[in-house]
Design an enzyme around this catalytic site. Structure first.
Site, PDB file in Angstrom:
ATOM      1  N   MET A 184     -25.278 -10.486   6.998  1.00 28.91           N
ATOM      2  CA  MET A 184     -25.486  -9.057   6.713  1.00 28.91           C
ATOM      3  C   MET A 184     -25.913  -8.284   7.961  1.00 28.91           C
ATOM      4  O   MET A 184     -25.427  -7.181   8.216  1.00 28.91           O
ATOM      5  CB  MET A 184     -26.533  -8.888   5.606  1.00 28.91           C
ATOM      6  CG  MET A 184     -26.712  -7.450   5.182  1.00 28.91           C
ATOM      7  SD  MET A 184     -28.021  -7.236   3.980  1.00 28.91           S
ATOM      8  CE  MET A 184     -27.268  -7.855   2.505  1.00 28.91           C
ATOM      9  N   TYR A 190     -24.383 -19.327   7.867  1.00 26.97           N
ATOM     10  CA  TYR A 190     -24.179 -19.660   6.453  1.00 26.97           C
ATOM     11  C   TYR A 190     -22.930 -20.502   6.260  1.00 26.97           C
ATOM     12  O   TYR A 190     -21.890 -20.227   6.873  1.00 26.97           O
ATOM     13  CB  TYR A 190     -24.015 -18.381   5.626  1.00 26.97           C
ATOM     14  CG  TYR A 190     -25.307 -17.611   5.443  1.00 26.97           C
ATOM     15  CD1 TYR A 190     -26.392 -18.170   4.775  1.00 26.97           C
ATOM     16  CD2 TYR A 190     -25.422 -16.304   5.918  1.00 26.97           C
ATOM     17  CE1 TYR A 190     -27.570 -17.453   4.593  1.00 26.97           C
ATOM     18  CE2 TYR A 190     -26.575 -15.575   5.729  1.00 26.97           C
ATOM     19  CZ  TYR A 190     -27.656 -16.153   5.072  1.00 26.97           C
ATOM     20  OH  TYR A 190     -28.814 -15.447   4.889  1.00 26.97           O
ATOM     21  N   ARG A 222       3.892   7.965  -4.111  1.00 30.47           N
ATOM     22  CA  ARG A 222       2.454   8.195  -4.210  1.00 30.47           C
ATOM     23  C   ARG A 222       2.268   9.622  -4.705  1.00 30.47           C
ATOM     24  O   ARG A 222       1.945   9.839  -5.860  1.00 30.47           O
ATOM     25  CB  ARG A 222       1.803   7.929  -2.845  1.00 30.47           C
ATOM     26  CG  ARG A 222       0.330   7.637  -2.928  1.00 30.47           C
ATOM     27  CD  ARG A 222      -0.244   7.170  -1.613  1.00 30.47           C
ATOM     28  NE  ARG A 222      -0.140   8.163  -0.538  1.00 30.47           N
ATOM     29  CZ  ARG A 222      -0.693   8.027   0.659  1.00 30.47           C
ATOM     30  NH1 ARG A 222      -1.402   6.945   0.946  1.00 30.47           N
ATOM     31  NH2 ARG A 222      -0.572   8.965   1.574  1.00 30.47           N
ATOM     32  N   LYS A 247      -9.376  13.468   7.768  1.00 29.65           N
ATOM     33  CA  LYS A 247      -9.865  13.024   6.451  1.00 29.65           C
ATOM     34  C   LYS A 247     -10.851  11.874   6.626  1.00 29.65           C
ATOM     35  O   LYS A 247     -10.955  11.302   7.718  1.00 29.65           O
ATOM     36  CB  LYS A 247      -8.681  12.611   5.584  1.00 29.65           C
ATOM     37  CG  LYS A 247      -7.919  11.416   6.119  1.00 29.65           C
ATOM     38  CD  LYS A 247      -6.617  11.226   5.349  1.00 29.65           C
ATOM     39  CE  LYS A 247      -5.870  10.009   5.850  1.00 29.65           C
ATOM     40  NZ  LYS A 247      -4.489   9.973   5.336  1.00 29.65           N
TER      41      LYS A 247
HETATM   42  C1  LIG Z   1      -3.582   9.997   6.434  1.00 24.22           C
HETATM   43  C2  LIG Z   1      -2.375  10.828   6.464  1.00 24.22           C
HETATM   44  C3  LIG Z   1      -1.748  11.114   7.679  1.00 24.22           C
HETATM   45  C4  LIG Z   1      -2.168  10.501   8.991  1.00 24.22           C
HETATM   46  O1  LIG Z   1      -1.763   9.154   9.008  1.00 24.22           O
HETATM   47  P1  LIG Z   1      -1.947   8.258  10.311  1.00 24.22           P
HETATM   48  O2  LIG Z   1      -1.260   6.982   9.980  1.00 24.22           O
HETATM   49  O3  LIG Z   1      -3.422   8.070  10.483  1.00 24.22           O
HETATM   50  O4  LIG Z   1      -1.344   9.007  11.413  1.00 24.22           O
HETATM   51  C5  LIG Z   1      -0.671  11.996   7.664  1.00 24.22           C
HETATM   52  N1  LIG Z   1      -0.243  12.535   6.510  1.00 24.22           N
HETATM   53  C6  LIG Z   1      -0.804  12.261   5.320  1.00 24.22           C
HETATM   54  C7  LIG Z   1      -0.277  12.887   4.084  1.00 24.22           C
HETATM   55  C8  LIG Z   1      -1.878  11.384   5.248  1.00 24.22           C
HETATM   56  O5  LIG Z   1      -2.436  11.118   4.073  1.00 24.22           O
END
Ligand SMILES: *Cc1c(COP(=O)(O)O)cnc(C)c1O
Length: 367
Positions: A302, A254, A130, A35
């Protein structure tokens, strides 16, 4: 000449980390989680190195399309499932497996006209609050899905909120086990941190590592990537483009937040927060210059940041104009600066830094 900053994606390290995932879960199939554009690495840039996975898990439909475009014929899982009814068409067309975490998604499936049976992953909310069905509604959701002609295989999944602390998955594991005990179907529970904890459920057919693949320790600072035998997969490197000699009382950058206590030499590096380096990294955040550890000085701007060259000279390492600077990853002399060290200093996690690599940074692949 372009600005001397670049990122490098290391295929050998991705392959190594994937094998490390296999050895952590020898009896499970591996969803390589890609992802967020493979945690900022770029799906197209990591795909070849991660083809040894059993499937790819992601959440944007366009990312799924890109993975199919790369010729991947194996499983792809949408870990948030579909967002609207027409996404289901694409699931059929691209043969995507998808998560079902709420009744609205079951409603969409029930109204969907399809010839191909969908492979779905029914998600339980075992405590993270969630996504997913609460444990006491899980069975009813399963029965609803099971009754649909649109549904073929039903796998079961949940996600842990505290896998990075010892024993942190126990409560959710038992909630899941109790609520799903006699339901058929493959299971997928563990993310990276849960895999490292080494208390995998023997009945878990699929693990879902993300961050492990990309060479960051989910439980840093309790453990480092070296402790887990992982390698960095992304190097962010640049060069010293200016040198300043300071006298006691001179300030840097800065806000003049760094004040020299004695004469010193500093290097100005072509890397700033517009490249994805964290602006909140404070003085003393580690940096490799010429492959040797030194520290950041003053505020990150930056396009530039400052590093201490005095300490290096005292150790006999001459660094100056043009010296290689590694912000995280591997230096050309083989020295490693884990992304977790930098993230920790800046009050964040490796995940955020790799995902935030800026578009303006040219990326090469070390295949
Ligand atoms: C992002 C995610 C993972 C992977 O998590 P990591 O901590 O990067 O291993 C696994 N399952 C779900 C549902 C996720 O959203």
């Amino acid at each position: 000449m372009p600005r001397p900053i670049s990122a490098t994606i290391h295929h050998a390290a991705l392959r190594h980390n994937l094998l490390r995932c296999r050895s952590a879960a020898p009896d499970s199939k591996v969803w390589a989680v890609i992802k967020a554009n493979a945690y900022g690495h770029g799906i197209e840039r990591v795909h070849e190195a991660l083809r040894g996975a059993d499937g790819f898990a992601l959440l944007d439909l366009d990312e799924a399309q890109r993975v199919r475009g790369l010729g991947w014929r194996g499983p792809i899982l949408l870990i948030e499932g579909v967002f609207e009814p027409r996404d289901l068409e694409l699931c059929c067309e691209l043969r995507l497996w998808h998560t079902i975490h709420c009744h609205a998604q079951i409603d969409m499936l029930a109204a969907h006209k399809t010839r191909t049976a969908h492979h779905v992953f029914l998600k339980m909310n075992s405590g993270m609050n969630r996504l997913g069905f609460p444990a006491n509604q899980f069975r009813a959701a399963w029965a609803r899905l099971h009754a649909l002609t649109q549904v073929g295989e039903i796998s079961l999944m949940t996600h842990f909120s505290d896998a990075d602390v010892p024993g942190g998955t126990q409560r959710q594991r038992s909630t899941f086990d109790v609520a799903a005990c006699d339901l058929p179907g493959e299971r997928s529970l563990d993310n990276s941190a849960a895999m490292l904890a080494g208390d995998l459920a023997p009945s878990c057919e699929w693990v879902r590592p993300g961050i492990l693949l990309y060479g960051s320790a989910p439980d840093y600072p309790a453990h480092t990537i070296a402790d887990h035998a992982l390698l960095p997969t992304m190097t962010l490197a640049s060069r010293v483009i200016a040198v300043q000699d300071l006298v006691a009382g001179d300030t840097v950058g800065y806000g003049s937040t760094f004040v020299a206590q004695a004469p010193m030499r500093i290097g100005i590096v072509a890397c700033g927060y517009a490249d994805g380096y964290p602006r909140h990294a404070p003085t003393d955040t580690p940096v490799l210059v010429g492959g040797h550890r030194t520290r950041l000085l003053g505020r990150v701007s930056m396009d530039m940041l400052a590093v201490d060259l005095t300490a290096l000279r005292e150790e006999g390492h001459d660094a100056g104009m043009g010296s290689e600077v590694v912000l995280w990853g591997c230096a050309s002399n083989g020295a490693i600066l884990g992304i977790d060290e930098v993230a920790h200093a800046a009050g964040t996690v490796g995940y955020e830094l790799m995902c935030a690599l800026s578009l303006r940074v040219p990326v090469r692949v070390d295949a």
